[in-house]
Scaffold this active site. Structure first.
Site, PDB file in Angstrom:
ATOM      1  N   GLY A 175       0.126 -42.183 -24.427  1.00 23.40           N
ATOM      2  CA  GLY A 175      -0.928 -42.868 -23.695  1.00 23.40           C
ATOM      3  C   GLY A 175      -1.754 -43.857 -24.491  1.00 23.40           C
ATOM      4  O   GLY A 175      -2.123 -44.917 -23.985  1.00 23.40           O
ATOM      5  N   ASP A 182      -3.712 -42.678 -20.814  1.00 22.96           N
ATOM      6  CA  ASP A 182      -3.558 -43.878 -20.002  1.00 22.96           C
ATOM      7  C   ASP A 182      -3.425 -43.591 -18.514  1.00 22.96           C
ATOM      8  O   ASP A 182      -3.665 -44.478 -17.689  1.00 22.96           O
ATOM      9  CB  ASP A 182      -2.324 -44.672 -20.457  1.00 22.96           C
ATOM     10  CG  ASP A 182      -1.028 -43.882 -20.227  1.00 22.96           C
ATOM     11  OD1 ASP A 182      -1.007 -42.678 -20.552  1.00 22.96           O
ATOM     12  OD2 ASP A 182      -0.053 -44.461 -19.717  1.00 22.96           O
ATOM     13  N   THR A 208       4.379 -36.614 -17.771  1.00 27.45           N
ATOM     14  CA  THR A 208       3.543 -37.233 -16.756  1.00 27.45           C
ATOM     15  C   THR A 208       4.401 -37.580 -15.539  1.00 27.45           C
ATOM     16  O   THR A 208       5.561 -37.923 -15.699  1.00 27.45           O
ATOM     17  CB  THR A 208       2.938 -38.527 -17.341  1.00 27.45           C
ATOM     18  OG1 THR A 208       2.082 -38.157 -18.423  1.00 27.45           O
ATOM     19  CG2 THR A 208       2.186 -39.334 -16.317  1.00 27.45           C
ATOM     20  N   THR A 216       4.536 -43.610 -18.310  1.00 27.37           N
ATOM     21  CA  THR A 216       4.584 -42.272 -18.883  1.00 27.37           C
ATOM     22  C   THR A 216       4.964 -42.406 -20.350  1.00 27.37           C
ATOM     23  O   THR A 216       5.979 -43.019 -20.671  1.00 27.37           O
ATOM     24  CB  THR A 216       5.623 -41.375 -18.185  1.00 27.37           C
ATOM     25  OG1 THR A 216       5.814 -40.206 -18.987  1.00 27.37           O
ATOM     26  CG2 THR A 216       6.963 -42.067 -17.981  1.00 27.37           C
TER      27      THR A 216
END
Lengths: 331, 331
Positions: free
Chosen positions: A253, A231, A200, A250
């Site tokens: 999630g 998330d 991420t 990151t």
């Protein structure tokens, strides 16, 4: 590019000091990133791309533009690179599609925007910004979010644009694992390759007007099913900003959502007067206690940063108000 | 039903006292609910249904079952009733569909589940519970969430099941308004009928083992577009629970997300040692300051409740460990 690399190389040696005022911090994902599994070429590529993202965001701040513009500029660079699990390098779902999520929050007025599950928007972070600035909503999803992005004139690409060979192979490997043995609760990490690379991307910026913006963009987890939402597009979990601090996460999630990670960090500062470093570390500790892992970046109104993680590594970097760049990958 | 009404009527007079230990609190939405626009029949129907929900949840707690089971029992009653904007009474989207969201969080271990944008799951709260208990994810959406619910054996119904005449007419009225004049940012409230009836339902329960669960279920906003996701399925916004307190919100979802409403309330208790009443009121005040409105219910581990709102009314009720019922609609 050569110039950027040189700038980065020269400045990486800069001592990371608490006295410096940072204006932008970025991450490109946390996970099992170790020196032993990394090639020199790859490491240089990551460092160069993180520098490029920092310089792009810094340039916006330097010009007096808002932290929203700085975050957008930094994240777009990473979304357009196949190195990260966002935009062009997004991982594949179980069904072989790329399903992307992104969100942004502007600390000045706590306005926010998020999109979940888009397949054709070239830069998901731009769609999140459009939701924040051009709709009365905070979160749009799926086809609806794509229609909205199209209506607002954002660049729409063919689904094939997001296909990268490395990510496709990751999915094939996981699918083979699934076929060869039953995945139990104990092997969730294995089934989703969660420790391998979250990838991420995120950025937090502080502009000359003193306002903070945080943004996050992701392709989620390789092999994800059922239109899972992580998330990254959840305000308070993967992204949060107020007048005091901005955060982008990151990691795994599900744990970031359950820990309301980004909001928890901000709440520790807001309600307990904790420093950004302590609040950030405690938040990662809480995620670990729940059984999760990952990392986060945070930047406060005074230009202090924190970048804790409980994985082997996290692609991360920051730039000071004087343009000094700091980049790290490993612990 | 007659017996329930009698029980409710007898007990409504019970003085609402801080000394009582509450074990379950429910809401059926906040909005412009005033005595002058309410018929006696309708008021009786709402009171009866809220009582029924409270008794269903109470029965689970009384049997020693978990607060998850209590919340499920209470919310299913409201989802199955056309009186509330959840399940059977869900409002219509711009496209004339019913698109439902729900979430649940179990304070014992901060496990959580949520679904967004389902059209065919009879009881969205059951799907959220299945996500929490039977998947490694926290949030699923759209067709994927429906496939998951089907796989887990939940009741799937024809989309027509959710069509109620009153909600359909609300949409037609809004569509006519849209056609007759351009909707500007200033008339967002009008375009979405946000002040008329939010109607989201929620419940927070405290079981005999001392564990709290919070759950929320909604059809969202009439006339919503672009697969908009509101606060109801967002952990930390519309729903949150930890070992200390559980919260379910109802209102203009965008503001609840930006205020990370449910988590903010819990954080004020966790980090500032504020009472549930003060933390709850301050949270509603923050939502109002951002420009939003709505209400929330909260129940702490000692059986204290708070049910603040800044709209004209909120359907709400609570039941004590002794089975005493308290129901209110107006300010």
């Amino acid at each position: 590019m050569k110039k950027l690399l040189l700038t980065a190389a020269l400045l990486i040696a800069t001592i990371y000091s608490a006295q410096k005022k940072y204006v932008l911090v970025v991450h490109g994902g946390a996970g099992t990133i170790t020196k032993s599994t990394m090639t020199t070429e790859k490491e240089i590529a990551y460092r160069a791309k993180l520098s490029e993202a920092l310089i792009a965001g810094y340039s916006e701040i330097h010009k007096g533009n808002t932290s929203v513009q700085a975050v957008a500029a930094a994240i777009v660079i990473m979304e357009d690179s196949p190195l990260f699990n966002a935009g062009k390098g997004a991982v594949f779902t179980h069904d072989g599609t790329n399903e992307m999520d992104a969100s942004i929050m502007y600390g000045k007025d706590k306005s926010a925007g998020a999109i979940a599950g888009v397949h054709t928007v070239k830069n998901p972070i731009k769609a999140a910004i459009a939701v924040m600035q051009q709709s009365e909503h905070v979160m749009l999803s799926g086809v609806g979010a794509e229609n909205f992005a199209t209506e607002k004139g954002l660049e729409i690409v063919d689904r094939a644009y997001f296909k990268t060979e490395e990510r496709w192979e990751s999915l094939q490997k996981l699918l083979q694992n699934e076929n060869s043995k039953k995945t139990s609760q104990n092997t969730v990490a294995e089934a989703y390759e969660v420790d391998q690379k979250f990838g991420t991307v995120g950025a937090v910026a502080l502009d000359k007007h003193g306002f903070i913006t945080a943004g996050t963009s992701t392709g989620g987890m390789t092999n994800k099913k059922w239109n899972r939402i992580g998330d990254a597009p959840i305000i308070g979990a993967g992204t949060y900003a107020n007048s005091q601090v901005g955060i982008s996460g990151t990691g795994w999630g599900e744990y970031f959502i359950r820990a309301t990670a980004a909001r928890t960090l901000a709440a520790k500062m807001e309600y307990q007067n904790k420093s950004i470093k302590i609040a950030a570390q405690e938040t990662i500790d809480e995620i670990e206690k729940l059984g999760g892992d990952g990392g986060l970046i945070a930047l406060d109104k005074d230009g202090n940063i924190a970048m804790p993680f409980n994985t082997a590594g996290m692609y991360r970097g920051a730039i000071t108000e004087d343009g000094e760049i700091f980049i790290e990958i490993y612990k």
